[in-house]
Design an enzyme around this catalytic site. Structure first.
Site, PDB file in Angstrom:
ATOM      1  N   LYS A 183      48.441  34.067  42.029  1.00 19.95           N
ATOM      2  CA  LYS A 183      49.235  34.404  40.850  1.00 19.95           C
ATOM      3  C   LYS A 183      49.762  35.835  40.971  1.00 19.95           C
ATOM      4  O   LYS A 183      48.998  36.789  40.892  1.00 19.95           O
ATOM      5  CB  LYS A 183      48.416  34.300  39.566  1.00 19.95           C
ATOM      6  CG  LYS A 183      49.330  34.332  38.339  1.00 19.95           C
ATOM      7  CD  LYS A 183      48.624  34.686  37.056  1.00 19.95           C
ATOM      8  CE  LYS A 183      48.436  36.170  36.875  1.00 19.95           C
ATOM      9  NZ  LYS A 183      49.710  36.938  36.745  1.00 19.95           N
ATOM     10  N   GLY A 235      43.669  44.850  40.429  1.00 24.45           N
ATOM     11  CA  GLY A 235      44.295  45.217  39.164  1.00 24.45           C
ATOM     12  C   GLY A 235      43.423  46.200  38.418  1.00 24.45           C
ATOM     13  O   GLY A 235      42.694  46.985  39.025  1.00 24.45           O
ATOM     14  N   SER A 236      43.471  46.136  37.084  1.00 21.90           N
ATOM     15  CA  SER A 236      42.777  47.135  36.277  1.00 21.90           C
ATOM     16  C   SER A 236      41.271  46.872  36.225  1.00 21.90           C
ATOM     17  O   SER A 236      40.809  45.739  36.357  1.00 21.90           O
ATOM     18  CB  SER A 236      43.345  47.133  34.862  1.00 21.90           C
ATOM     19  OG  SER A 236      43.141  45.872  34.272  1.00 21.90           O
ATOM     20  N   THR A 237      40.523  47.944  36.014  1.00 28.65           N
ATOM     21  CA  THR A 237      39.069  47.836  35.927  1.00 28.65           C
ATOM     22  C   THR A 237      38.664  46.965  34.739  1.00 28.65           C
ATOM     23  O   THR A 237      37.721  46.179  34.820  1.00 28.65           O
ATOM     24  CB  THR A 237      38.453  49.244  35.832  1.00 28.65           C
ATOM     25  OG1 THR A 237      38.754  49.937  37.051  1.00 28.65           O
ATOM     26  CG2 THR A 237      36.948  49.200  35.660  1.00 28.65           C
ATOM     27  N   GLU A 238      39.430  47.076  33.658  1.00 37.01           N
ATOM     28  CA  GLU A 238      39.126  46.299  32.458  1.00 37.01           C
ATOM     29  C   GLU A 238      39.199  44.788  32.733  1.00 37.01           C
ATOM     30  O   GLU A 238      38.263  44.046  32.413  1.00 37.01           O
ATOM     31  CB  GLU A 238      40.144  46.705  31.390  1.00 37.01           C
ATOM     32  CG  GLU A 238      39.864  46.190  30.018  1.00 37.01           C
ATOM     33  CD  GLU A 238      41.073  46.434  29.111  1.00 37.01           C
ATOM     34  OE1 GLU A 238      41.940  47.259  29.463  1.00 37.01           O
ATOM     35  OE2 GLU A 238      41.124  45.778  28.062  1.00 37.01           O
ATOM     36  N   GLY A 240      39.151  43.418  35.668  1.00 39.69           N
ATOM     37  CA  GLY A 240      38.144  43.172  36.703  1.00 39.69           C
ATOM     38  C   GLY A 240      36.772  42.900  36.098  1.00 39.69           C
ATOM     39  O   GLY A 240      36.060  41.986  36.522  1.00 39.69           O
ATOM     40  N   GLU A 257      39.272  44.637  43.532  1.00 43.65           N
ATOM     41  CA  GLU A 257      39.824  45.921  43.975  1.00 43.65           C
ATOM     42  C   GLU A 257      40.491  46.528  42.750  1.00 43.65           C
ATOM     43  O   GLU A 257      41.507  46.026  42.287  1.00 43.65           O
ATOM     44  CB  GLU A 257      40.807  45.683  45.118  1.00 43.65           C
ATOM     45  CG  GLU A 257      40.966  46.890  46.004  1.00 43.65           C
ATOM     46  CD  GLU A 257      42.076  47.783  45.515  1.00 43.65           C
ATOM     47  OE1 GLU A 257      41.771  48.721  44.754  1.00 43.65           O
ATOM     48  OE2 GLU A 257      43.229  47.542  45.876  1.00 43.65           O
ATOM     49  N   CYS A 291      46.709  52.552  43.408  1.00 47.80           N
ATOM     50  CA  CYS A 291      45.321  52.655  42.957  1.00 47.80           C
ATOM     51  C   CYS A 291      44.593  53.800  43.666  1.00 47.80           C
ATOM     52  O   CYS A 291      43.706  54.414  43.103  1.00 47.80           O
ATOM     53  CB  CYS A 291      44.600  51.344  43.160  1.00 47.80           C
ATOM     54  SG  CYS A 291      44.858  50.665  44.792  1.00 47.80           S
ATOM     55  N   GLU A 388      42.822  56.860  34.856  1.00 39.72           N
ATOM     56  CA  GLU A 388      43.898  56.538  35.781  1.00 39.72           C
ATOM     57  C   GLU A 388      45.216  56.524  35.008  1.00 39.72           C
ATOM     58  O   GLU A 388      45.360  55.799  34.033  1.00 39.72           O
ATOM     59  CB  GLU A 388      43.621  55.157  36.384  1.00 39.72           C
ATOM     60  CG  GLU A 388      44.522  54.820  37.526  1.00 39.72           C
ATOM     61  CD  GLU A 388      44.172  53.484  38.172  1.00 39.72           C
ATOM     62  OE1 GLU A 388      43.815  52.545  37.437  1.00 39.72           O
ATOM     63  OE2 GLU A 388      44.262  53.384  39.397  1.00 39.72           O
TER      64      GLU A 388
END
Ligand code: NAD
Length: 476
Positions: A183, A235-238, A240, A257, A291, A388
């Site tokens: 995706k 993508g974003s830590t959130e 993730g 990642e 990133c 970030e």
């Protein structure tokens, strides 16, 4: 938008090489098919022009894509000799090279990145990634991670390097004998759909690669699908974190990642001109949508004034504007949402007491733009030093001793990368031993190579992509 006091003649790349359909379906089982969800538009962030309409894949569409991937896995791909899988990957790599101009122009249109970067960085690395993993396909027994594929991999990627992240995900998965449902990000789906056409052109067996477009809900449906054996996410830590929660207690394997807040550390013995070039590349490459961007500059006190003056001089020569112009250094911010995030964090930086500086810079009227920006007087507690920003914004801090540099560099929940600038080899090794970062660059920054593993410590995620290590994520 020349900022250097004299005007350049525009040097636009022709977009005639890109032949866009007005509307794209989902790529499932080797064919483009209509989705059952609604359609959405992909726009050029530089002009807000609609480029094409794409389908939002529903849970039912994701289910069809996973079924196609499962079928291809069991009937064709899993048991195909590695050397034959390798031939397909070599074929794809060569087609990417043949069509690289088309892919680079489309990437620049859909993402907003300068054509110079899409053409000279993204596309060569995309092809190199497929060539590299094509070479591994018949040598898995020597890689030390086993030889059994996992099955169907669900892969979710961000908008900052749409094709490069696709290559990082698809090439190793296929080399190891997995099939994939990928995706792309909702703001940059178009090069993935052109890649689907390349899979057709390469006569890749139907269902080995499936591409479902859509936003978070489509990603979530893929993560939660019981027929998926592995999730690979960038993508974003959130998001993730939410994926890690969703797959906990299931047999699904996962690699994540996530974000970063890298330090670029300049010692007083560093070659200052080269260091300033590296710092500029570290934070302004790809509009800072990276990133591993060097978003925190740590300068040793004796050279602070010199580095700052030199940085300001250099920033004043950066050209912001039309991504398709071959002279452009900084293109458009990828979306209105991302621009709003960059503005918000920068305003908070000022409110917290840091000093903001940008060179005089005329920005286009339409589209999403942010000038190259420096913050001085930044302290470690400021949000611009901790969060970030994912934009062309650099926070500058100072240090006195190597130990203090290490402490400040590591004072972050992230740990993806770091840069060290010094003449002394022994100091370089001393620093590299102590920096908690997946990659430490020595007198350079943002260097990538398919043979080198990439990944993070702490909240930057887990697992490694690239190199021999990257095979481990797709084998049991
Ligand atoms: P995001 O994490 O929201 O999106 C990344 C991908 O995940 C997209 O394809 C998105 O559609 C998908 N997604 C979103 N919600 C999902 C869910 N619940 N389940 C499954 N998939 C889901 O990132 P973003 O909104 O594009 O950017 C937000 C921030 O993330 C940025 O400001 C930046 O700080 C960071 N970011 C980091 C990277 C990186 O390479 N590490 C890349 C992009 C963004």
């Amino acid at each position: 938008m020349g900022m250097s006091g004299f005007e350049y003649a525009p040097a636009p790349e022709s977009r005639a090489v890109v032949d866009l359909d007005p509307s794209y379906g989902l790529f499932i089982g080797g064919e483009f098919t209509d989705g059952t969800g609604s359609a959405f538009k992909s726009i050029s962030p530089a002009t807000e022009e609609v480029l094409a309409e794409v389908h939002e894949a529903s849970a039912a569409d994701v289910d069809r894509a996973v079924a196609a991937a499962r079928h291809a896995y069991e009937r064709v791909w899993r048991d195909m000799p590695g050397r034959d899988r390798g031939k397909y990957l070599f074929r794809i790599a060569r087609l990417i090279q043949e069509r690289s101009r088309e892919l680079a122009v489309l990437e620049s249109l859909d993402n907003g990145k300068p054509i110079r970067e899409a053409r000279d960085v993204d596309l060569p690395l995309v092809a190199a990634h497929f060539f590299y993993y094509a070479g591994w396909a018949d040598k898995l027994a020597y890689a030390g991670h086993g030889t059994q594929p996992l099955g169907v991999a669900g892969q979710i990627i961000p908008w900052n390097f749409p094709l490069l992240m696709l290559a990082w995900k698809i090439a190793p998965a296929l080399a190891c004998g997995n099939t994939v449902v990928l995706k792309p990000a909702e703001t940059t789906p178009l090069t993935a759909l052109l890649f689907a056409q390349i899979c057709q052109q390469a006569e890749l067996p139907p269902g080995v690669v499936n591409i479902v477009t859509g936003a978070g809900a489509t990603g979530r449906a893929l993560v939660e699908h019981p027929g998926v054996d592995k999730i690979a996410f960038t993508g974003s830590t959130e998001v993730g974190r939410s994926i890690a929660r969703a797959v906990a207690g299931t047999p699904k394997r996962v690699t994540l990642e996530l974000g970063g807040k890298a330090a670029n550390i300049v010692f007083d013995d560093a070659p200052i001109d080269q260091a300033v070039e590296g710092v500029v590349n570290g934070i302004f490459f790809n509009q800072g949508h990276v990133c591993c961007a060097g978003s925190r500059l740590l300068v040793q006190e004796p050279v602070y004034d010199e580095v700052l003056a030199s940085l300001k001089r250099r920033l004043a020569t950066l050209r912001v504007g039309d991504p398709l112009d071959k002279n452009t250094d900084i293109g458009a911010i990828n979306s209105a949402e991302q621009l709003a995030r960059i503005r918000e964090l920068s305003d908070i930086g000022e409110a917290e007491g840091a000093e903001r500086w940008s060179p005089p810079c005329e920005l286009p009227d339409r589209g999403f733009w942010f000038p190259p920006t420096l913050f001085t007087g930044v302290s470690q507690s400021h949000r611009i030093a901790r969060e970030e920003i994912f934009g062309p914004v650099l926070s500058i801090l100072t240090f006195r001793t190597p130990a203090e540099a290490v402490e400040k560099a590591n004072n972050t929940p992230y740990g993806l990368s770091a840069g060290v600038w010094t003449e002394k080899g022994s100091r370089m090794l001393w620093m590299a031993d102590r920096l908690r970062a997946g990659v430490v660059w020595a007198n350079t920054f943002n260097r990538f190579d398919p043979t080198s593993p990439f990944g993070g410590y702490k909240e930057s995620g887990y697992g490694r992509e690239g190199g021999r290590h990257g095979l481990g994520a797709y084998l049991r």
